[in-house]
Design a protein around this motif. Structure first.
Motif, PDB file in Angstrom:
ATOM      1  N   ARG A  39     -14.842   1.908  -5.432  1.00 31.02           N
ATOM      2  CA  ARG A  39     -14.052   0.982  -6.246  1.00 31.02           C
ATOM      3  C   ARG A  39     -13.700  -0.234  -5.394  1.00 31.02           C
ATOM      4  NH1 ARG A  39     -12.367   2.946 -11.547  1.00 31.02           N
ATOM      5  NH2 ARG A  39     -14.172   4.268 -11.885  1.00 31.02           N
ATOM      6  N   PRO A  40     -13.476  -1.399  -5.996  1.00 25.94           N
ATOM      7  CA  PRO A  40     -13.089  -2.564  -5.190  1.00 25.94           C
ATOM      8  C   PRO A  40     -11.734  -2.355  -4.506  1.00 25.94           C
ATOM      9  CG  PRO A  40     -13.182  -3.107  -7.545  1.00 25.94           C
ATOM     10  CD  PRO A  40     -13.560  -1.673  -7.422  1.00 25.94           C
ATOM     11  N   ILE A  41     -11.600  -2.865  -3.296  1.00 23.96           N
ATOM     12  CA  ILE A  41     -10.293  -2.811  -2.614  1.00 23.96           C
ATOM     13  C   ILE A  41      -9.341  -3.724  -3.389  1.00 23.96           C
ATOM     14  CG2 ILE A  41      -9.052  -3.414  -0.496  1.00 23.96           C
ATOM     15  CD1 ILE A  41     -11.609  -2.723   1.060  1.00 23.96           C
ATOM     16  N   PRO A  42      -8.137  -3.223  -3.746  1.00 21.15           N
ATOM     17  CA  PRO A  42      -7.216  -4.080  -4.522  1.00 21.15           C
ATOM     18  C   PRO A  42      -6.834  -5.334  -3.736  1.00 21.15           C
ATOM     19  CG  PRO A  42      -6.310  -1.857  -4.204  1.00 21.15           C
ATOM     20  CD  PRO A  42      -7.562  -1.913  -3.422  1.00 21.15           C
ATOM     21  N   LYS A  43      -6.626  -6.424  -4.473  1.00 23.43           N
ATOM     22  CA  LYS A  43      -6.185  -7.671  -3.826  1.00 23.43           C
ATOM     23  C   LYS A  43      -4.677  -7.793  -4.031  1.00 23.43           C
ATOM     24  CE  LYS A  43     -10.238 -10.651  -3.932  1.00 23.43           C
ATOM     25  NZ  LYS A  43     -11.104  -9.524  -3.704  1.00 23.43           N
ATOM     26  N   PRO A  44      -3.895  -7.822  -2.924  1.00 24.93           N
ATOM     27  CA  PRO A  44      -2.438  -7.879  -3.108  1.00 24.93           C
ATOM     28  C   PRO A  44      -2.003  -9.228  -3.685  1.00 24.93           C
ATOM     29  CG  PRO A  44      -3.020  -8.089  -0.780  1.00 24.93           C
ATOM     30  CD  PRO A  44      -4.306  -7.835  -1.511  1.00 24.93           C
ATOM     31  N   SER A  45      -1.040  -9.177  -4.614  1.00 21.69           N
ATOM     32  CA  SER A  45      -0.462 -10.417  -5.142  1.00 21.69           C
ATOM     33  C   SER A  45       0.527 -10.954  -4.104  1.00 21.69           C
ATOM     34  CB  SER A  45       0.265 -10.132  -6.456  1.00 21.69           C
ATOM     35  OG  SER A  45       1.420  -9.371  -6.167  1.00 21.69           O
ATOM     36  N   SER A  46       1.182 -12.072  -4.425  1.00 22.28           N
ATOM     37  CA  SER A  46       2.082 -12.694  -3.440  1.00 22.28           C
ATOM     38  C   SER A  46       3.252 -11.772  -3.060  1.00 22.28           C
ATOM     39  CB  SER A  46       2.610 -14.022  -3.981  1.00 22.28           C
ATOM     40  OG  SER A  46       3.329 -13.775  -5.166  1.00 22.28           O
ATOM     41  N   LYS A  47       3.609 -10.833  -3.965  1.00 21.65           N
ATOM     42  CA  LYS A  47       4.761  -9.954  -3.691  1.00 21.65           C
ATOM     43  C   LYS A  47       4.329  -8.558  -3.261  1.00 21.65           C
ATOM     44  CE  LYS A  47       8.126 -12.283  -6.343  1.00 21.65           C
ATOM     45  NZ  LYS A  47       8.589 -12.808  -7.482  1.00 21.65           N
ATOM     46  N   GLU A  48       3.040  -8.365  -3.020  1.00 16.81           N
ATOM     47  CA  GLU A  48       2.545  -7.024  -2.704  1.00 16.81           C
ATOM     48  C   GLU A  48       2.085  -6.904  -1.249  1.00 16.81           C
ATOM     49  OE1 GLU A  48       0.786  -5.128  -6.816  1.00 16.81           O
ATOM     50  OE2 GLU A  48      -0.522  -6.469  -5.683  1.00 16.81           O
ATOM     51  N   VAL A  49       2.077  -5.637  -0.778  1.00  9.17           N
ATOM     52  CA  VAL A  49       1.454  -5.336   0.508  1.00  9.17           C
ATOM     53  C   VAL A  49       0.210  -4.493   0.225  1.00  9.17           C
ATOM     54  CG1 VAL A  49       3.636  -5.387   1.781  1.00  9.17           C
ATOM     55  CG2 VAL A  49       2.831  -3.227   0.871  1.00  9.17           C
ATOM     56  N   LEU A  50      -0.820  -4.692   1.046  1.00 11.35           N
ATOM     57  CA  LEU A  50      -2.011  -3.852   0.933  1.00 11.35           C
ATOM     58  C   LEU A  50      -1.922  -2.794   2.032  1.00 11.35           C
ATOM     59  CD1 LEU A  50      -4.800  -3.371  -0.434  1.00 11.35           C
ATOM     60  CD2 LEU A  50      -5.799  -4.735   1.417  1.00 11.35           C
ATOM     61  N   VAL A  51      -1.970  -1.533   1.619  1.00 11.78           N
ATOM     62  CA  VAL A  51      -1.847  -0.428   2.583  1.00 11.78           C
ATOM     63  C   VAL A  51      -3.189   0.286   2.704  1.00 11.78           C
ATOM     64  CG1 VAL A  51      -0.665   1.759   3.087  1.00 11.78           C
ATOM     65  CG2 VAL A  51       0.587  -0.114   1.984  1.00 11.78           C
ATOM     66  N   GLN A  52      -3.647   0.435   3.958  1.00 14.54           N
ATOM     67  CA  GLN A  52      -4.805   1.300   4.200  1.00 14.54           C
ATOM     68  C   GLN A  52      -4.248   2.715   4.298  1.00 14.54           C
ATOM     69  OE1 GLN A  52      -6.785   1.042   8.054  1.00 14.54           O
ATOM     70  NE2 GLN A  52      -8.733   1.022   6.937  1.00 14.54           N
ATOM     71  N   ILE A  53      -4.621   3.551   3.338  1.00 15.54           N
ATOM     72  CA  ILE A  53      -3.994   4.871   3.243  1.00 15.54           C
ATOM     73  C   ILE A  53      -4.586   5.807   4.293  1.00 15.54           C
ATOM     74  CG2 ILE A  53      -3.592   6.856   1.734  1.00 15.54           C
ATOM     75  CD1 ILE A  53      -3.617   4.986  -0.654  1.00 15.54           C
ATOM     76  N   HIS A  54      -3.695   6.462   5.037  1.00 16.89           N
ATOM     77  CA  HIS A  54      -4.137   7.468   6.014  1.00 16.89           C
ATOM     78  C   HIS A  54      -4.054   8.868   5.430  1.00 16.89           C
ATOM     79  CE1 HIS A  54      -4.276   5.210  10.008  1.00 16.89           C
ATOM     80  NE2 HIS A  54      -4.277   4.319   9.035  1.00 16.89           N
ATOM     81  N   ALA A  55      -3.018   9.103   4.636  1.00 18.36           N
ATOM     82  CA  ALA A  55      -2.854  10.448   4.067  1.00 18.36           C
ATOM     83  C   ALA A  55      -2.132  10.380   2.733  1.00 18.36           C
ATOM     84  CB  ALA A  55      -2.068  11.334   5.033  1.00 18.36           C
ATOM     85  N   SER A  56      -2.357  11.410   1.954  1.00 20.22           N
ATOM     86  CA  SER A  56      -1.588  11.603   0.727  1.00 20.22           C
ATOM     87  C   SER A  56      -1.390  13.111   0.583  1.00 20.22           C
ATOM     88  CB  SER A  56      -2.324  11.024  -0.483  1.00 20.22           C
ATOM     89  OG  SER A  56      -1.519  11.149  -1.655  1.00 20.22           O
ATOM     90  N   VAL A  57      -0.780  13.511  -0.496  1.00 15.54           N
ATOM     91  CA  VAL A  57      -0.633  14.946  -0.755  1.00 15.54           C
ATOM     92  C   VAL A  57      -1.086  15.208  -2.182  1.00 15.54           C
ATOM     93  CG1 VAL A  57       1.236  15.332   0.892  1.00 15.54           C
ATOM     94  CG2 VAL A  57       1.797  14.633  -1.434  1.00 15.54           C
ATOM     95  N   VAL A  58      -1.567  16.433  -2.418  1.00  9.61           N
ATOM     96  CA  VAL A  58      -1.845  16.827  -3.800  1.00  9.61           C
ATOM     97  C   VAL A  58      -0.637  17.640  -4.258  1.00  9.61           C
ATOM     98  CG1 VAL A  58      -3.360  18.110  -5.357  1.00  9.61           C
ATOM     99  CG2 VAL A  58      -4.345  16.759  -3.494  1.00  9.61           C
ATOM    100  N   THR A  59      -0.003  17.178  -5.305  1.00 11.82           N
ATOM    101  CA  THR A  59       1.248  17.788  -5.756  1.00 11.82           C
ATOM    102  C   THR A  59       1.026  18.527  -7.086  1.00 11.82           C
ATOM    103  OG1 THR A  59       1.903  15.908  -7.120  1.00 11.82           O
ATOM    104  CG2 THR A  59       2.481  15.800  -4.780  1.00 11.82           C
TER     105      THR A  59
END
Ligand SMILES: NC(=O)c1ccc[n+]([C@@H]2O[C@H](COP(=O)([O-])OP(=O)(O)OC[C@H]3O[C@@H](n4cnc5c(N)ncnc54)[C@H](OP(=O)(O)O)[C@@H]3O)[C@@H](O)[C@H]2O)c1
Length: 331
Positions: A20-40
């Motif tokens: 998928r395309p990498i999201p482009k952050p808007s002026s009020k957003e941060v782009l985070v390269q995700i290292h981890a998540s959890v399955v809940t």
């Protein structure tokens, strides 16, 4: 970027990995390269349309009647800020962060508004542990501190004490100064005591309802008791806090008279940035330590879902998205 995709409701096998395309952050957003998540359990419910009794229609209306409205799952994330919008002031490139995604956490990148539920990751916990805070720890905080107003010295019973929410609820109740009894299977006796529980009830051999009115608060994380049953073991003024509720519980919450001042409380945990900062501070101080039972790479997300779906996990099922080693050590 690589992202998990849930194109339709179904078994863990419906999940695909796509580009998928990498999201482009808007002026009020941060782009985070995700290292981890959890399955809940939330990710499992959204993928399988497995909503608690009484909430099936509402669940589908929220997440999509025939198929998931949002294709990339993942309700939490942790990683590194790699770009910031022109109006962002809270974060800078290179900051380690964690937060609530609601959707999109099971991908390599996510763009999030800076004033949403996102906070700096404490160095004392790794990325996977940080990604666990907005789900299990935030739920424990919401129910025990905000709704239950647990006080030092109170006696608290936590059911599902070894689970995703429960293992952090035991730690949260201890941090609030309570005397904690955990309920889980006998195989988890040592685990629950290591989390800090003062007592442990193995549900195969002891009925938690057999003890008489001894608890000031019951945090039922797995829908073990209804209110009528719980009241048998609640002291005067005792509260039953339930994560799995429906219309009946909402009705019971609104009934003002209750013998012995017993109350039932049900709600939905929706942490904000301030709450995440508080959870981060507790982790820094050693009061909260998410326990990771297993770590899966993103490509094996279906296996992670299977582990969660058993409802027998011990702590957290994590996804190491960026790099196995990087995610498993404190940064
Ligand atoms: N309202 C909200 O805001 C909110 C937020 C988060 C989660 N939730 C809901 O809360 C529920 C719990 O989530 P979770 O992630 O903690 O679930 P989970 O990790 O799947 O809980 C499983 C745990 O429950 C224990 N368990 C199973 N049967 C038991 C029994 N008969 N007696 C006592 N313990 C038992 C298991 O221990 P053993 O293996 O030892 O049996 C396991 O450790 C889910 O329904 C979730 O949807 C609600």
């Amino acid at each position: 970027m690589k992202a998990a995709i849930v194109p339709q409701y179904g078994t863990p096998d419906v999940i695909k990995i796509e580009d998928r395309p990498i999201p482009k952050p808007s002026s009020k957003e941060v782009l985070v390269q995700i290292h981890a998540s959890v399955v809940t359990t939330g990710d499992w419910r959204l993928r399988a349309a497995a909503y608690p009794r009484g909430l099936k229609l509402v669940g589908r209306m929220v997440s999509g009647i025939f198929k998931p409205r949002h294709k990339i799952p993942g309700v939490t994330f942790s990683g590194i800020v790699v770009a910031v919008g022109s109006e962002v002031t809270r974060f800078a490139k290179g900051d380690p962060v964690f937060g609530v995604a609601n959707k999109g956490g099971h991908a390599e990148y996510i763009a999030v508004v800076e004033d949403s539920a996102i906070a700096v990751k404490p160095a004392e916990i790794d990325f996977a542990q940080a990604a666990a805070l907005p789900f299990g720890a935030a739920t424990a905080y919401h129910f025990l501190k905000r709704m239950g107003r647990v006080q030092p010295g109170e006696k608290v019973l936590v059911t599902g004490a070894s689970g995703g929410v429960g293992h952090l609820a035991v730690q949260m109740a201890k941090a609030l100064g309570a005397e904690v009894t955990g309920v889980a299977s006998a195989r988890n006796d040592a685990f629950v005591k290591e989390l800090g529980a003062d007592h442990m009830i193995a549900y195969e051999t002891t009925d938690p309802l057999s003890q008489g009115p001894v608890y000031d608060a019951i945090f039922d994380t797995i829908g073990l008791f209804d209110f009528a049953k719980a009241r048998k073991i609640l002291r005067k003024g005792g509260r039953l806090l339930v994560t799995e509720g429906a219309w009946r519980e909402v009705f019971q919450m609104m009934v003002p008279w209750r013998q012995n001042g017993h109350r039932i409380k049900f709600g939905v945990s929706e942490p904000d940035a301030a709450e995440l900062e508080e959870l981060a501070a507790m982790s820094k101080g050693g009061l909260l330590r998410p326990v990771i039972e297993a770590r899966f790479p993103l490509d094996e997300i279906s296996e992670a879902h299977r582990a969660v779906e058993t409802r027998r996990r011990r702590g957290v099922i994590a996804l190491n998205i960026r790099d196995q080693e990087l995610s498993s050590v404190a940064a």
